[in-house]
Design a protein around this motif. Structure first.
Motif, short mmCIF file in Angstrom:
data_model
loop_
_atom_site.label_atom_id
_atom_site.label_comp_id
_atom_site.label_asym_id
_atom_site.label_seq_id
_atom_site.Cartn_x
_atom_site.Cartn_y
_atom_site.Cartn_z
N LYS A 54 0.83 -1.20 0.00
CA LYS A 54 0.00 0.00 0.00
C LYS A 54 0.86 1.25 0.00
O LYS A 54 1.86 1.32 0.69
CB LYS A 54 -0.91 -0.01 1.22
N VAL A 55 0.43 2.21 -0.79
CA VAL A 55 1.07 3.51 -0.83
C VAL A 55 -0.01 4.56 -0.63
O VAL A 55 -1.09 4.45 -1.19
CB VAL A 55 1.79 3.76 -2.18
N THR A 56 0.28 5.55 0.17
CA THR A 56 -0.69 6.61 0.43
C THR A 56 -0.01 7.96 0.34
O THR A 56 1.10 8.14 0.83
CB THR A 56 -1.33 6.44 1.82
N ASN A 57 -0.69 8.91 -0.30
CA ASN A 57 -0.21 10.30 -0.28
C ASN A 57 -1.40 11.19 0.06
O ASN A 57 -2.47 10.71 0.46
CB ASN A 57 0.48 10.68 -1.58
N GLU A 58 -1.23 12.47 -0.12
CA GLU A 58 -2.28 13.40 0.30
C GLU A 58 -3.51 13.35 -0.61
O GLU A 58 -4.55 13.90 -0.27
CB GLU A 58 -1.73 14.83 0.33
#
Lengths: 114, 114
Positions: A54-58
């Protein structure tokens, strides 16, 4: 470069979470998964990139299962301004830089309604 | 920081006429791309430059299309003579080289050939 398949279109309402799934059965070991967003009369804009888990940004989250044969772009609490075309790309490069070229499919046209 | 600049934004010409598009990439970006986007489709790469050198022009129709990037900064894409099927949006993008940077797209030039 691995071929990708994603829905042609999706509808949603403001405030909902939207998940767009992309399949890439022939993804190679060195391939990364990248998503771009394109508004009418504008060029595409980078959203997020990942290799596994999983990758998360704004802006969004990207979920990639262990086999990496698919990926899901998750947009939390969409608004009318999220109406756009979303492209899933797979290739042996990071961020589409000099290591390789971007190959776009037809993308998923997301329509957000009030 | 200024983004990728393209001009003109719109161009209408008659078939068999020549046309040229200009692109100014983001300062410091060594890699420059030209894409063509047909209605309802994703962008397709025409040519990629690393500084002044065209490192990938395999998709450029060389009988009528030409491009140049003098001094490794601005670039010009030319079509001569234009055909009806050349009507599309021509997008320019740039990126840093060898640093894993994303591609930044300009707004594009919408070409209509009548």
């Amino acid at each position: 470069l691995a071929k990708t398949t994603q829905p042609i279109s999706m509808d949603s309402y403001e405030g909902q979470e939207v998940n767009i799934t992309c399949s890439h059965n022939n993804i190679a070991t060195n391939d990364y998964i990248t998503w771009y967003q394109q508004f009418p009369s504008q060029g595409p804009r980078f959203i997020i990139q990942g290799y596994k888990t999983k990758v998360t940004n704004e802006v969004a989250s990207l979920f990639i299962p262990a086999d990496r044969k698919s990926s899901t772009l998750s947009l939390p609490r969409v608004s009318l301004s999220d109406t756009a075309v979303y492209y899933c790309l797979v290739g042996e490069w990071r961020y589409g830089g000099s290591q390789g070229n971007l190959i776009f499919g037809k993308g998923t046209k997301l329509s957000v309604k009030p | 920081e200024a983004g990728v600049v393209q001009s003109p934004r719109y161009k209408i010409i008659e078939k068999k006429q020549p046309v040229a598009f200009w692109c100014n990439p983001i300062s410091g970006h060594n890699t420059l791309y030209w894409y063509r986007q047909n209605l309802g489709q994703g962008p397709e790469l025409l040519i990629r430059y690393e500084n002044e050198e065209a490192v990938d022009d395999s998709q450029l129709p060389k009988d009528r299309f030409s491009a140049e990037r003098l001094k490794g900064v601005d670039s010009t894409l030319k079509i001569q003579p234009a055909e009806l099927g050349d009507s599309a949006v021509y997008l320019c993008a740039s990126s840093l080289t060898r640093t894993g940077s994303e591609q930044y797209f300009g707004p594009g030039t919408r070409l209509t050939v009548t």
